[in-house]
Design an enzyme around this catalytic site. Structure first.
Site, PDB file in Angstrom:
ATOM      1  N   CYS A   1      23.087  73.571  94.683  1.00 45.19           N
ATOM      2  CA  CYS A   1      23.468  73.806  96.265  1.00 45.19           C
ATOM      3  C   CYS A   1      24.797  74.844  97.101  1.00 45.19           C
ATOM      4  O   CYS A   1      25.280  74.935  96.782  1.00 45.19           O
ATOM      5  CB  CYS A   1      24.463  72.105  97.037  1.00 45.19           C
ATOM      6  SG  CYS A   1      24.342  71.303  98.259  1.00 45.19           S
TER       7      CYS A   1
ATOM      8  N   CYS B   1      19.741  57.142  92.269  1.00 48.47           N
ATOM      9  CA  CYS B   1      19.683  58.100  92.562  1.00 48.47           C
ATOM     10  C   CYS B   1      18.907  60.037  92.640  1.00 48.47           C
ATOM     11  O   CYS B   1      19.108  59.979  90.826  1.00 48.47           O
ATOM     12  CB  CYS B   1      21.751  58.296  92.595  1.00 48.47           C
ATOM     13  SG  CYS B   1      22.306  59.547  93.648  1.00 48.47           S
TER      14      CYS B   1
ATOM     15  N   GLU C   1      21.716  69.291  99.654  1.00 49.73           N
ATOM     16  CA  GLU C   1      22.363  68.452 100.709  1.00 49.73           C
ATOM     17  C   GLU C   1      20.651  68.122 101.846  1.00 49.73           C
ATOM     18  O   GLU C   1      20.027  69.318 101.569  1.00 49.73           O
ATOM     19  CB  GLU C   1      22.525  69.492 101.842  1.00 49.73           C
ATOM     20  CG  GLU C   1      22.525  69.664 103.816  1.00 49.73           C
ATOM     21  CD  GLU C   1      23.649  67.813 103.765  1.00 49.73           C
ATOM     22  OE1 GLU C   1      22.297  66.995 104.451  1.00 49.73           O
ATOM     23  OE2 GLU C   1      24.652  67.592 103.701  1.00 49.73           O
TER      24      GLU C   1
ATOM     25  N   CYS D   1      32.791  68.997  93.999  1.00 48.29           N
ATOM     26  CA  CYS D   1      31.670  68.952  93.704  1.00 48.29           C
ATOM     27  C   CYS D   1      31.479  70.441  92.766  1.00 48.29           C
ATOM     28  O   CYS D   1      31.066  71.065  92.832  1.00 48.29           O
ATOM     29  CB  CYS D   1      30.280  69.360  94.444  1.00 48.29           C
ATOM     30  SG  CYS D   1      28.438  68.336  94.126  1.00 48.29           S
TER      31      CYS D   1
ATOM     32  N   SER E   1      28.474  62.450 104.541  1.00 46.72           N
ATOM     33  CA  SER E   1      30.439  62.093 103.439  1.00 46.72           C
ATOM     34  C   SER E   1      30.832  62.758 104.118  1.00 46.72           C
ATOM     35  O   SER E   1      31.124  64.814 104.482  1.00 46.72           O
ATOM     36  CB  SER E   1      29.387  63.485 102.770  1.00 46.72           C
ATOM     37  OG  SER E   1      28.392  63.116 101.343  1.00 46.72           O
ATOM     38  N   LEU E   2      32.002  61.977 104.653  1.00 49.58           N
ATOM     39  CA  LEU E   2      33.039  62.316 105.693  1.00 49.58           C
ATOM     40  C   LEU E   2      34.390  62.918 105.131  1.00 49.58           C
ATOM     41  O   LEU E   2      34.626  64.358 104.931  1.00 49.58           O
ATOM     42  CB  LEU E   2      33.448  60.983 106.320  1.00 49.58           C
ATOM     43  CG  LEU E   2      34.481  60.607 107.472  1.00 49.58           C
ATOM     44  CD1 LEU E   2      33.541  62.048 108.343  1.00 49.58           C
ATOM     45  CD2 LEU E   2      35.021  59.820 108.223  1.00 49.58           C
TER      46      LEU E   2
ATOM     47  N   GLU F   1      19.426  67.027  87.894  1.00 46.48           N
ATOM     48  CA  GLU F   1      19.281  65.812  87.919  1.00 46.48           C
ATOM     49  C   GLU F   1      19.153  64.487  88.403  1.00 46.48           C
ATOM     50  O   GLU F   1      19.043  64.436  89.992  1.00 46.48           O
ATOM     51  CB  GLU F   1      21.425  65.894  87.874  1.00 46.48           C
ATOM     52  CG  GLU F   1      22.137  67.015  87.124  1.00 46.48           C
ATOM     53  CD  GLU F   1      23.483  67.043  86.891  1.00 46.48           C
ATOM     54  OE1 GLU F   1      24.010  67.271  86.352  1.00 46.48           O
ATOM     55  OE2 GLU F   1      23.530  65.784  87.965  1.00 46.48           O
TER      56      GLU F   1
ATOM     57  N   CYS G   1      31.190  72.159  98.459  1.00 50.62           N
ATOM     58  CA  CYS G   1      32.437  71.161  99.058  1.00 50.62           C
ATOM     59  C   CYS G   1      33.156  71.585  98.028  1.00 50.62           C
ATOM     60  O   CYS G   1      32.780  71.716  96.625  1.00 50.62           O
ATOM     61  CB  CYS G   1      31.889  69.853  98.765  1.00 50.62           C
ATOM     62  SG  CYS G   1      30.781  69.736 100.820  1.00 50.62           S
TER      63      CYS G   1
ATOM     64  N   CYS H   1      27.592  64.663  90.553  1.00 53.97           N
ATOM     65  CA  CYS H   1      26.489  65.631  90.984  1.00 53.97           C
ATOM     66  C   CYS H   1      26.881  67.428  90.083  1.00 53.97           C
ATOM     67  O   CYS H   1      27.316  67.347  90.546  1.00 53.97           O
ATOM     68  CB  CYS H   1      25.869  65.405  92.301  1.00 53.97           C
ATOM     69  SG  CYS H   1      26.034  63.531  92.516  1.00 53.97           S
TER      70      CYS H   1
END
Length: 345
Positions: A110, A103, A158, A117, A212-213, A90, A114, A331
């Site tokens: 991935c 983007c 990532e 996501c 990414s916190l 994507e 997370c 995403c």
């Protein structure tokens, strides 16, 4: 590798190996990265024999659009691209008054896990080559007929888990002999792989590093981000201080607002305390909800209150402008839908 992953020196070596003069490497680089040629037949100033040898040896990582969603506002479009090996990735195109941003994805899927996501739902298939990362930008420019001026490596994957290809991509995309996007207009997002952040600072790029916190402390972060079990928030803030000292580039902290998880008043105050003295900017992100996940977007009033608390503590903060909320903007969503429809998952 596909030939779009090579720099000018490497292309010069290829030309010399095939018995050509060294200047053919410069011409080849211009065709591949300056003109973004999609076939060797376009490269009219290269000898026919040289072009035939290149065809036999090196693929060009062109992409095929298999799906495209355009927001009602017409300022955002999401592309699903097919790679030659059958995988799909994507990219998102966004039109701003200051120019067009894209983007891009850095991996197929991935492995970071997370919980909010969609990219991680089916794990990691493989990493993208530098050429495949570049091709997302080249194909969108070709399809829209408009130049891309800003690049965000924040799509599927990532980026620092694909470190070597990422570094190669940054060098190629910012080359003044290619598409020449300023490094200051390139943002790379990471969930906080501290060893790789230290490697990245040694490259002395002038890119923007986004972390990414998504939480003010380790306890909350571990609930949503498995990487937090290995890299603590304190460790991340320490490496960010080092990064700023070496590069002079301010850090951006991405903070997705998840209802009832990280959006309370006490979370904002704790985040403000942690960011005090750090040269940083906080980007609050209204969550794009993923139906396979249990995370819900925070209420607008809670997001605004969170922002006000940070501002009162003199923390630089913005709320990310929502674009593409009426399409599969999060995403991995469009890829997941496509794979489900085609029975490939």
């Amino acid at each position: 590798m596909d030939i779009r992953s090579y720099g000018e020196e490497e292309l010069t070596e290829i030309a010399e190996i095939f018995g050509e003069k060294s200047f053919r490497g410069k011409q080849l680089f211009d065709w591949i990265h300056g003109k973004q040629a999609v076939s060797f037949d376009e490269m009219s100033n290269l000898p026919a024999g040289f072009r035939e040898k290149l065809k036999e040896t090196y693929p060009i990582s062109t992409l095929k659009i298999v799906d495209k969603q355009v927001a009602k506002s017409r300022d955002t479009a999401k592309y699903l691209f097919a790679l030659p090996d059958g995988n799909v990735i994507e990219s998102v195109w966004m039109k701003y008054h200051h120019g067009n941003s894209v983007c891009i994805s850095s991996q197929i899927g991935c492995r970071m896990g997370c919980t909010f996501c969609a990219s991680t739902l089916m794990g990691l298939e493989r990493s993208l080559t530098a050429g495949e990362m570049l091709s997302q930008i080249y194909e969108i420019q070709r399809e829209t007929g408009e130049r891309v001026s800003n690049v965000i490596v924040m799509g599927m994957g990532e980026p620092l888990d694909n470190y070597d290809n990422l570094v190669r991509f940054i060098r190629l995309i910012s080359s003044d002999k290619g598409i020449c996007i300023s490094q200051r207009n390139i943002t790379v997002s990471t969930c906080g792989l501290t060893e790789r952040i230290r490697d990245l600072m040694k490259e002395h790029f002038q890119i923007t590093l986004a972390i990414s916190l998504h939480a003010p402390n380790d306890e909350i972060r571990k609930q949503t981000m498995p990487v937090a079990k290995k890299h603590s928030i304190e460790e991340i803030f320490q490496v960010c201080r080092e990064y700023f000292e070496v590069t002079g580039r301010r850090i951006t902290f991405e903070y997705s607002m998840i209802r009832g998880v990280n959006d309370r008043e006490e979370h904002a105050k704790e985040l403000a305390r942690r960011c005090k003295g750090q040269n940083c900017h906080i980007n609050l992100i209204p969550l794009n909800e993923v139906k396979e996940r249990n995370c819900l977007r925070s209420e607008d009033s809670d997001i605004q209150r969170f922002k006000i608390i940070l501002e009162k503590n003199r923390i630089n903060v913005t709320i990310r402008r929502e674009m593409g909320s009426d399409i599969d903007a999060a995403c991995g969503q469009l890829r997941k839908k496509f794979l489900s429809r085609t029975g490939k998952n």
